[in-house]
Design an enzyme around this catalytic site. Structure first.
Site, PDB file in Angstrom:
ATOM      1  CB  CYS A 103      -6.437   0.039  18.278  1.00 21.48           C
ATOM      2  SG  CYS A 103      -5.356  -0.589  19.452  1.00 21.48           S
ATOM      3  CG  ASP A 104      -7.217  -0.513  11.362  1.00 20.41           C
ATOM      4  OD1 ASP A 104      -7.513  -1.348  11.083  1.00 20.41           O
ATOM      5  OD2 ASP A 104      -6.419   0.613  10.234  1.00 20.41           O
TER       6      ASP A 104
END
Ligand code: PLP
Length: 383
Positions: free
Chosen positions: A331-332
């Protein structure tokens, strides 16, 4: 891709072993043949394998059996080498940025070869590793390198001269200079440029009573990813000619510190497609999300610096391809592997398909985080 019989051996391994998570497999015979090919290309050089490229114990042991020396960056790497029976005389502490406690420990463990590039580091080594061999790293041009190592390491040749003169007064043994022309260096001429820069210093110091016995020409020898890189024989030839040109018959003892070249194309990662999607129904470019990304082993995809060949398992050669953006699972939003460079993958690609990321033996397992977002670090087998 030039992987030929390597593919068969690694294919067989993946066919017989299935992994829930991304997995790197290393062909130790390929590691060995890379080592011997490099020696044939540069027969006069002593090879110090750069342990940081891939420190798997089986790789180190195989290279030890072939007579390799080892360049280490930390006390942990030093202890790993020693634990495998590599003698301390075969190990250099090549990081120019060392904690005082680590220099002391290395000295106690018998390490007698240290790199430096500054006055304070020199003083630390003189105090904590008295009498040791030292070599000074100089700054050189890294143009042509896909993963440059410039400006953080090394000092000017003028400063190197002053520090080497001083080192003798401090009771150390100045053995020479080192440089690194940048990793994945695609121009064989960069070593010649570096030699042009430093050769005067050898003469100059000799006149002042300091005879430098050794020259460390670093790493930088490339792995053949997608682009056409010169062969290792061409690198060997370019370096040999450059040495002859700048040193004539008085060449110092030559050290090289290959990392990527030795292990890069000996490794293949198998990973899995998690999702294939589009942001708009009509988009031609699909987003392909993998279960491996920047944080789980593919850090060298930052800025798309290193472009690994990617294939899909079990697809016919004539499968229709279309453009994709490849991204990791975390989630980056930094975790995008390739967006600008035009990767093409089968149009019928779907979640659950296995993919292979080739030539991933160097700088992958060690760059993998221990569990960002809960994704496990990249595991490795040597066969
Ligand atoms: C990283 C490193 C190497 C290895 O470089 P490659 O480009 O992988 O061959 C060699 N020497 C030093 C000092 C390094 O830091």
């Amino acid at each position: 891709m030039g992987t030929g019989s390597l593919m068969t051996k690694l294919d067989t391994f993946f066919a017989q072993n299935s992994f829930e998570e991304p997995h790197l497999v290393i062909d130790l015979d390929k590691v060995a043949s890379n080592f011997t090919n490099l020696i044939s290309a540069l027969p006069k050089a002593t090879v110090y394998y750069a342990v940081k490229a891939n420190p798997e114990p089986q790789i180190l042991s195989r290279l030890k059996d072939l007579g390799s020396y080892f360049d280490t960056a930390s006390i942990t790497e030093i202890k790993l080498c020693l634990s495998l029976g590599i003698p301390a005389e075969y190990i250099s502490f090549g990081n120019t940025i060392k904690k005082q406690g680590d220099i002391s420990q290395a000295f106690e463990l018998g390490i007698r070869s240290y790199a430096f590039d500054s006055e304070e580091e020199l003083q630390k080594i003189a105090r904590l590793a008295p009498g040791s061999d030292i070599y000074c790293r100089v700054l050189v041009d890294c143009a042509g390198a896909d993963w440059p190592l410039n400006h953080k390491f090394g000092c000017s040749t003028t400063m190197a001269k002053e520090l080497l003169l001083k080192s003798a007064d401090l009771g150390l043994q100045p053995i020479g200079l080192s440089f690194h022309v940048g990793s994945q260096q695609t121009q064989t001429s960069q070593w010649d440029n570096a030699l042009h820069q430093i050769q005067g210093l050898y003469k100059n110091l000799k006149e002042q009573g300091i005879e430098l016995s050794t020259l460390n020409m670093g790493g930088g020898f490339p792995t053949a990813y997608n682009a056409n890189v010169p062969s290792i024989a061409q690198y060997g030839e370019a370096l040999t000619i450059a040495l002859e040109k700048h040193f004539g018959a008085n060449s110092p003892r030559i050290i090289i510190e290959p990392g990527r070249y030795i292990v890069g194309d000996a490794g293949v990662i198998e990973a899995e497609v998690i999702l294939v999607s589009r942001k708009n129904a009509g988009d031609e470019k699909r987003w392909v999300y993998l279960d491996i990304g920047i944080f789980s082993g593919l850090a060298e995809c930052l800025d798309e610096a290193i472009k690994y060949p990617v294939t899909v398992v079990g697809k016919e050669a004539d499968t229709k391809l279309g453009p994709v953006i490849l991204a990791g699972p975390s989630c980056d939003s930094v975790d995008i592997l390739y967006e600008k460079f035009n990767y093409q993958l089968p149009l019928d690609l779907k979640s659950g398909d296995k993919i292979r990321i080739h030539a991933t033996g160097a700088y992958t397992t060690t760059y993998s985080s221990i569990g960002f977002n809960g994704f496990p670090p990249l595991s490795c087998s040597c066969i």
